[in-house]
Write an enzyme that holds these catalytic residues in place. Sequence first.
Site, short mmCIF file in Angstrom:
data_model
loop_
_atom_site.label_atom_id
_atom_site.label_comp_id
_atom_site.label_asym_id
_atom_site.label_seq_id
_atom_site.Cartn_x
_atom_site.Cartn_y
_atom_site.Cartn_z
N GLU A 132 2.42 0.16 -2.96
CA GLU A 132 1.66 0.50 -1.76
C GLU A 132 0.76 1.71 -2.00
OE1 GLU A 132 2.05 -1.32 1.77
OE2 GLU A 132 1.86 -2.32 -0.16
N THR A 185 -7.64 -0.72 4.66
CA THR A 185 -6.55 0.16 5.07
C THR A 185 -6.89 1.63 4.83
OG1 THR A 185 -4.92 -1.56 4.61
CG2 THR A 185 -4.11 0.70 4.71
#
Length: 311
Positions: A132, A185
């Site tokens: 991530e 994101t």
Amino acid sequence: MDRSVKVFAPATVANVVCGYDVLGFAVDQPGDEVIMRIKDEPGVVITKISGDEGRLPYHPAKNTVSVSVQHYLDHIGRPEVGVEIELFKKMPIGSGLGSSSASTVAGLFAINTLMGNPLTQMELVPFAMKGEEMACGTGHADNVAPALLGGFVLIRSYEPLDIIRLPYPEELYCSIVFPHVDVPTRDARKIIRSNVSLKDAVVQWGNVAGLVSGLFLKDIDLISRSMKDVIVEPVRSILIPDFYKLREIAMDNGALSFGISGSGPSVFTFTRNADDAQIINEKLKKHFLWLDTESISYHSPINSKGPIILD
């Protein structure tokens, strides 16, 4: 020791409206698949990627799956192990549904299976967080933890990492609509306010506590009225076309809640059954078409299993 395995890992809804970076849950669909094979030569290599429209790197130092797998092998003292990875993207990239998370989790679950499961799925979470960090600049766990553990998850603390699986009403259904709008994101994180008023913080604390309490009590009405966000959503909603009209449509058609999945642009609702979830998806997709925006929809119960072996 098995020489190959095929694994599916599910998409996830992170933040869950008021629980920015601390709440998430898994859904049955969509998700990603990985085929992993042990090879004789050392090193982790990616031999095939499909469904990504050529957007994902093959270089093992730049792909979240291979990077996480190599961290795992180093940790268990098996850096010499050779691995071939085939990645099948069965879910859209940049959807706010944990696309990178699903791939990474599938890879970690696969390598842990091939190594004889020396680590628990909870112990795999930090390795998934490494993926991530590469994907979006921050190693948060609200996608990878529910993808690995299944169900509804609370990240109580990041330092030290403290993750709790929460109960939830089994009748809760989730509807998801992913409009074809680009919301990276990294960019979505940049627009969030760094300073929050005490008044807003108190409201947010109350809603997070109410949501967690509602899950434990299996009180759907408490869950519904707790799912309000006064900090992140007011800023991120500007990235999603007609966000508040979409909310009105969803709530008028039986939704218990309405919010942004992860950093968006996907939006999600909770409903009491599959029929309501499907109706809401159809209504929201129709509105997106009116906005000249194509969209994809999914609906499913909360996924309690996490990753599974397919063969």
